[in-house]
Design a protein around this motif. Structure first.
Motif, mmCIF file in Angstrom:
data_model
loop_
_atom_site.group_PDB
_atom_site.id
_atom_site.type_symbol
_atom_site.label_atom_id
_atom_site.label_comp_id
_atom_site.label_asym_id
_atom_site.label_seq_id
_atom_site.Cartn_x
_atom_site.Cartn_y
_atom_site.Cartn_z
ATOM 1 N N LEU A 135 -39.111 14.212 18.142
ATOM 2 C CA LEU A 135 -38.825 14.854 16.857
ATOM 3 C C LEU A 135 -37.385 15.336 16.791
ATOM 4 N N ILE A 136 -36.904 15.889 17.897
ATOM 5 C CA ILE A 136 -35.511 16.362 17.922
ATOM 6 C C ILE A 136 -34.562 15.186 17.764
ATOM 7 N N LEU A 137 -34.851 14.072 18.426
ATOM 8 C CA LEU A 137 -33.991 12.895 18.292
ATOM 9 C C LEU A 137 -34.018 12.349 16.866
ATOM 10 N N LEU A 138 -35.171 12.439 16.202
ATOM 11 C CA LEU A 138 -35.228 12.045 14.793
ATOM 12 C C LEU A 138 -34.289 12.896 13.958
ATOM 13 N N GLU A 139 -34.316 14.192 14.208
ATOM 14 C CA GLU A 139 -33.418 15.091 13.470
ATOM 15 C C GLU A 139 -31.963 14.809 13.801
ATOM 16 N N PRO A 191 -52.010 7.993 20.178
ATOM 17 C CA PRO A 191 -51.202 7.099 19.324
ATOM 18 C C PRO A 191 -50.167 7.847 18.494
ATOM 19 N N TRP A 192 -50.505 9.055 18.051
ATOM 20 C CA TRP A 192 -49.571 9.795 17.203
ATOM 21 C C TRP A 192 -48.383 10.321 18.000
ATOM 22 N N LEU A 193 -48.640 10.795 19.195
ATOM 23 C CA LEU A 193 -47.538 11.265 20.039
ATOM 24 C C LEU A 193 -46.660 10.090 20.466
ATOM 25 N N ALA A 194 -47.299 8.960 20.779
ATOM 26 C CA ALA A 194 -46.524 7.768 21.138
ATOM 27 C C ALA A 194 -45.629 7.340 19.976
ATOM 28 N N LEU A 199 -40.405 6.492 17.418
ATOM 29 C CA LEU A 199 -39.559 6.652 16.235
ATOM 30 C C LEU A 199 -38.315 7.473 16.553
ATOM 31 N N GLY A 200 -38.482 8.541 17.331
ATOM 32 C CA GLY A 200 -37.333 9.373 17.675
ATOM 33 C C GLY A 200 -36.320 8.637 18.529
ATOM 34 N N ALA A 201 -36.813 7.979 19.580
ATOM 35 C CA ALA A 201 -35.902 7.239 20.458
ATOM 36 C C ALA A 201 -35.230 6.099 19.704
ATOM 37 N N GLY A 202 -35.996 5.390 18.883
ATOM 38 C CA GLY A 202 -35.433 4.259 18.158
ATOM 39 C C GLY A 202 -34.410 4.671 17.127
ATOM 40 N N ALA A 203 -34.714 5.723 16.361
ATOM 41 C CA ALA A 203 -33.787 6.176 15.319
ATOM 42 C C ALA A 203 -32.476 6.662 15.926
ATOM 43 N N GLU A 209 -25.704 3.899 18.447
ATOM 44 C CA GLU A 209 -25.299 2.600 18.969
ATOM 45 C C GLU A 209 -25.656 2.395 20.436
ATOM 46 N N ALA A 210 -26.862 2.796 20.798
ATOM 47 C CA ALA A 210 -27.390 2.519 22.138
ATOM 48 C C ALA A 210 -28.343 1.333 22.010
ATOM 49 N N ASP A 211 -27.845 0.130 22.279
ATOM 50 C CA ASP A 211 -28.621 -1.086 22.012
ATOM 51 C C ASP A 211 -29.809 -1.256 22.950
ATOM 52 N N ALA A 212 -29.603 -0.959 24.234
ATOM 53 C CA ALA A 212 -30.659 -1.229 25.224
ATOM 54 C C ALA A 212 -31.962 -0.491 24.928
ATOM 55 N N PRO A 213 -31.934 0.810 24.545
ATOM 56 C CA PRO A 213 -33.204 1.465 24.220
ATOM 57 C C PRO A 213 -33.938 0.824 23.051
ATOM 58 N N VAL A 214 -33.195 0.309 22.070
ATOM 59 C CA VAL A 214 -33.851 -0.367 20.947
ATOM 60 C C VAL A 214 -34.588 -1.608 21.440
ATOM 61 N N ILE A 215 -33.925 -2.385 22.295
ATOM 62 C CA ILE A 215 -34.579 -3.568 22.863
ATOM 63 C C ILE A 215 -35.774 -3.158 23.724
#
Length: 409
Positions: A135-139, A191-194, A199-203, A209-215
């Motif tokens: 959630l913090i990463l989303l923010e 499932p909700w916590l996952a 979503l937080g890590a991806g956003a 611009e951290a490509d590896a985590p998206v992959i």
């Protein structure tokens, strides 16, 4: 008798202690991942130190333990011909490795020995903590790191670009451990916590611009699904592929350079990826000179400007520094570890561990193999995998000793 009338079972003081230590680690891991990823080395070392009485090597562990000890000895011997000679103890990798091996092993042993109820509580804390991390990463993605920058103003001002880069690095942590963190959540919340973690890590990874985590967020579910669908065969195929990668990586890079237009590929890639390809090309040229013994531990630091710090490819770094001897040891290690995930029936813990292991291998194109915080994160993956195991897969000696009283709800 308990309040419910059940008989009081013998308590295991060491198991209870290990469980409490794991709860402390679960509380600290998400904020460390967000604010100070390098701190994982200190966290895992502390867990290992506090739980040293739980350290043990059983029959299942012996092949991996022998491999790791032999690799440590070879790395120590290689320092005698390495061109890199550290100026102080802080930069002495072999000394760090000599302490990390028993301490990180002890932390993993603590996960086995821990009281089952306390271990489950630690997993729940880790799951909710990592969801909050997400959630913090989303923010942060939405506000360009407002929380992180504000926190730094309170104790140490930081440039905006460095703050955003640090948040990008934090996505590597959550992008690595989320499958195992979510696996330990209460089933109805899993499932909700996952989803919150992903979503937080991806956003944040996309925003900074951290490509590896998206992959990694794409590869992890695919690996988990494969191991869930084919629990016996998929881990064995993964083990063979990873072992082959470690053994053949230099040959693969050479073949691409020999038969394809290597320079054209470099020119069409983003700058960071182009730089890595340059490092890899230089690395195989140096590997060709000492293919068996390698150039010695930490020798990668001495090959600038063609290679900066390390080749940004862990299998190539092992070949460059420890030669074929080190590469064979690394291939055998990964082969054994992944092979042991094979099950006769689907296992959520095995699937989640395979997912995180796949991401760890992917992230190997970003970090140096001897970075203590990165080795600590790898040990945390194993530790969380052990914690998520069902009771019938726990350490046999621990089961005999650990029959603690259930915690009253």
């Amino acid at each position: 008798m308990t309040l419910s009338g059940a008989a009081v079972l013998p308590r295991d003081p060491l198991g209870i202690w290990c469980g409490r230590v794991l709860i402390g680690a679960a509380v600290l891991a998400p904020p460390i991942g967000y604010l100070w990823p390098l701190g994982f080395a200190a966290l895992l070392s502390l867990v290992g130190l506090l739980c040293l009485p739980a350290a043990r090597i059983d029959d299942r562990d012996r092949p991996v333990a022998i491999l790791l000890f032999a690799a440590l000895i070879w790395a120590a011997v290689s320092t005698t011909w390495s061109p890199y000679q550290p100026s102080n103890l802080e930069h002495t990798s072999i000394l760090k490795l000599a302490f990390e091996l028993p301490l990180y092993w002890s932390a993993i042993s603590a996960a086995r020995r821990a009281d089952p109820a306390l271990r489950a509580r630690a997993l729940h804390i880790m799951a909710w903590g990592c969801a909050l991390f997400g959630l913090i990463l989303l923010e942060e993605a939405a506000t360009r790191g407002a929380i992180y920058k504000t926190l730094h103003v309170l104790y140490q001002p930081i440039r905006a670009d460095l703050a955003e880069s640090n948040i990008g690095h934090a996505t590597f942590v959550l992008g690595l451990i989320w499958p195992l963190a979510a696996c330990g959540a209460p089933p109805r919340w899993r499932p909700w916590l996952a989803l919150t973690m992903v979503l937080g890590a991806g956003a944040a990874a996309h925003a900074f611009e951290a490509d590896a985590p998206v992959i990694g967020l794409v590869l992890a579910p695919l690996a988990a699904l494969a191991v869930w669908r084919w629990p016996n065969v998929a881990p064995k195929i993964m083990a063979a592929l990873v072992a082959a990668l470690y053994l053949l990586v230099a040959l693969i890079v050479w073949a691409v350079r020999r038969f394809l237009n290597y320079g054209a590929i470099e020119d069409h890639l983003p700058k960071t990826d182009s730089l890595r390809m340059g490092y890899w090309s230089h690395a195989i040229d140096w590997i060709h000179i000492h293919p068996v013994r390698g150039w010695g531990l930490d020798a990668s630091r001495m090959f600038g400007p063609g290679i900066i710090l390390h080749p940004h490819n862990i299998p190539l770094q092992i070949w460059l520094e420890l030669g074929a001897v080190g590469a064979v040891a690394a291939a055998a290690f990964w082969g054994l570890v992944l092979w042991r995930l094979s099950r006769s029936a689907p296992s959520l813990a095995a699937a989640a561990t395979a997912a995180s292991a796949t991401v760890y291998l992917l992230f190997g194109v970003n970090f140096g193999v001897w970075q203590e915080w990165w080795l600590a994160l790898g040990s945390m993956v194993v530790m969380l995998g052990v914690m998520n195991m069902p009771a019938d897969e726990a350490d046999p000696s621990a089961r005999q000793a650990s029959t603690s009283t259930p915690i009253l709800e």
